[in-house]
Write a protein that holds these residues in place. Structure first.
Motif, mmCIF file in Angstrom:
data_model
loop_
_atom_site.group_PDB
_atom_site.id
_atom_site.type_symbol
_atom_site.label_atom_id
_atom_site.label_comp_id
_atom_site.label_asym_id
_atom_site.label_seq_id
_atom_site.Cartn_x
_atom_site.Cartn_y
_atom_site.Cartn_z
ATOM 1 N N GLN A 175 0.821 -1.223 0.000
ATOM 2 C CA GLN A 175 0.000 0.000 0.000
ATOM 3 C C GLN A 175 0.853 1.272 0.000
ATOM 4 O O GLN A 175 0.327 2.375 0.037
ATOM 5 C CB GLN A 175 -0.937 0.014 1.217
ATOM 6 C CG GLN A 175 -2.098 -0.966 1.141
ATOM 7 C CD GLN A 175 -1.656 -2.405 1.308
ATOM 8 O OE1 GLN A 175 -0.904 -2.721 2.243
ATOM 9 N NE2 GLN A 175 -2.098 -3.281 0.432
ATOM 10 N N GLY A 176 2.170 1.105 -0.020
ATOM 11 C CA GLY A 176 3.057 2.260 -0.062
ATOM 12 C C GLY A 176 3.372 2.864 1.290
ATOM 13 O O GLY A 176 3.842 4.001 1.378
ATOM 14 N N ARG A 177 3.135 2.099 2.349
ATOM 15 C CA ARG A 177 3.414 2.610 3.702
ATOM 16 C C ARG A 177 4.753 2.096 4.194
ATOM 17 O O ARG A 177 5.056 0.905 4.064
ATOM 18 C CB ARG A 177 2.312 2.158 4.670
ATOM 19 C CG ARG A 177 0.927 2.654 4.301
ATOM 20 C CD ARG A 177 -0.143 2.019 5.162
ATOM 21 N NE ARG A 177 -0.196 0.575 5.001
ATOM 22 C CZ ARG A 177 -1.239 -0.182 5.341
ATOM 23 N NH1 ARG A 177 -2.307 0.390 5.871
ATOM 24 N NH2 ARG A 177 -1.212 -1.491 5.173
ATOM 25 N N LEU A 178 5.553 3.000 4.764
ATOM 26 C CA LEU A 178 6.838 2.593 5.338
ATOM 27 C C LEU A 178 6.565 1.684 6.526
ATOM 28 O O LEU A 178 5.832 2.042 7.445
ATOM 29 C CB LEU A 178 7.636 3.823 5.783
ATOM 30 C CG LEU A 178 8.993 3.549 6.448
ATOM 31 C CD1 LEU A 178 9.920 2.790 5.505
ATOM 32 C CD2 LEU A 178 9.647 4.864 6.876
ATOM 33 N N ARG A 179 7.164 0.471 6.521
ATOM 34 C CA ARG A 179 6.894 -0.492 7.579
ATOM 35 C C ARG A 179 8.134 -0.927 8.347
ATOM 36 O O ARG A 179 8.078 -1.128 9.549
ATOM 37 C CB ARG A 179 6.228 -1.737 6.968
ATOM 38 C CG ARG A 179 4.864 -1.457 6.319
ATOM 39 C CD ARG A 179 3.819 -1.085 7.349
ATOM 40 N NE ARG A 179 3.664 -2.142 8.337
ATOM 41 C CZ ARG A 179 2.913 -3.240 8.149
ATOM 42 N NH1 ARG A 179 2.260 -3.416 7.013
ATOM 43 N NH2 ARG A 179 2.804 -4.148 9.102
ATOM 44 N N LEU A 180 9.271 -1.104 7.630
ATOM 45 C CA LEU A 180 10.437 -1.698 8.279
ATOM 46 C C LEU A 180 11.743 -1.016 7.894
ATOM 47 O O LEU A 180 11.847 -0.413 6.826
ATOM 48 C CB LEU A 180 10.545 -3.182 7.902
ATOM 49 C CG LEU A 180 9.343 -4.090 8.165
ATOM 50 C CD1 LEU A 180 9.587 -5.459 7.534
ATOM 51 C CD2 LEU A 180 9.078 -4.215 9.657
ATOM 52 N N TYR A 181 12.727 -1.149 8.780
ATOM 53 C CA TYR A 181 14.097 -0.761 8.466
ATOM 54 C C TYR A 181 14.978 -1.953 8.810
ATOM 55 O O TYR A 181 15.016 -2.414 9.953
ATOM 56 C CB TYR A 181 14.545 0.456 9.279
ATOM 57 C CG TYR A 181 15.973 0.869 8.981
ATOM 58 C CD1 TYR A 181 16.274 1.592 7.827
ATOM 59 C CD2 TYR A 181 17.014 0.504 9.831
ATOM 60 C CE1 TYR A 181 17.577 1.953 7.540
ATOM 61 C CE2 TYR A 181 18.325 0.857 9.545
ATOM 62 C CZ TYR A 181 18.602 1.589 8.401
ATOM 63 O OH TYR A 181 19.901 1.941 8.114
#
Length: 202
Positions: A175-181
């Motif tokens: 969905q284009g959401r930043l989730r992880l690093y």
């Protein structure tokens, strides 16, 4: 408590337990990741920079895919090629679902990383990988938004400089959401596992 009141109390208790069970069943269990969970972060929400074909790219171009953004440069001797090779291997590990993974390499060395150079570099790992390289001003703005560090380190001769830079993967869900690093050096199996969860809708 008389018999009638006791029966009413038991009925209410049964309803309460049933409702609690239904609520628990409806609530989606939060996924557990190996990488640092950045869900809800208020930075690195998008980017806008030309790719190796000269086409302006934004995060919306890759909607429906898990996007991995990595900052590096093509003349990097170790960290960058290691990371790119690992991401290529992760894509293979995902099998058919590998098509739902999009790797985006952002150059911190726009002076040397021309579109032609980036195109050849991406081809070394996977032809579907996208390389971005903009003006120094575009790079500075994107790096600031992503909280990425980079610095030019002069070499012994002109043009032989290196680039110090942050090393890690920013991972977005379909969905284009930043989730992880994911930090540099994370085992490929762990990275593949995290990406698999996002592909599956975690």
């Amino acid at each position: 408590m008389n018999k009638r009141n006791a029966l009413q109390w038991m009925a209410k208790s049964a309803l309460a337990v049933g409702a609690a069970g239904l609520l628990a069943a409806c609530q989606k269990e939060k996924a557990s990741f190996n990488a640092i969970d950045l869900t809800g972060a208020d930075y690195a929400k998008d980017f806008s920079m030309p790719d190796q074909e000269g086409k302006l790219r934004t995060l919306a171009d890759f909607k429906g895919k898990v996007v991995v953004v990595f900052f590096g440069y093509t003349q990097c001797p170790d960290v960058c090629p290691t990371t790119m090779l690992e991401l290529a291997n992760v894509k293979k590990q995902l099998g058919a679902k590998g098509e739902q993974l999009q790797v985006v390499f952002v150059s911190v060395d726009p002076e040397r990383d021309t579109p032609e150079v980036l195109k050849a570099y991406m081809a070394n790992f996977d032809p579907s990988f996208v390389g971005l390289s903009g003006s120094p001003e575009q790079l500075a703005a994107m790096a600031k938004d992503f909280k990425v560090y980079y610095k030019k380190v002069e070499g012994s001769t002109p043009g032989s400089y290196t680039m110090d830079h942050s090393a890690g993967d920013y991972i977005y869900d379909p969905q284009g959401r930043l989730r992880l690093y994911s930090r540099y050096g994370t085992p490929g199996e762990q990275l593949a596992g995290d990406i698999q969860k996002l592909v599956d809708g975690a």
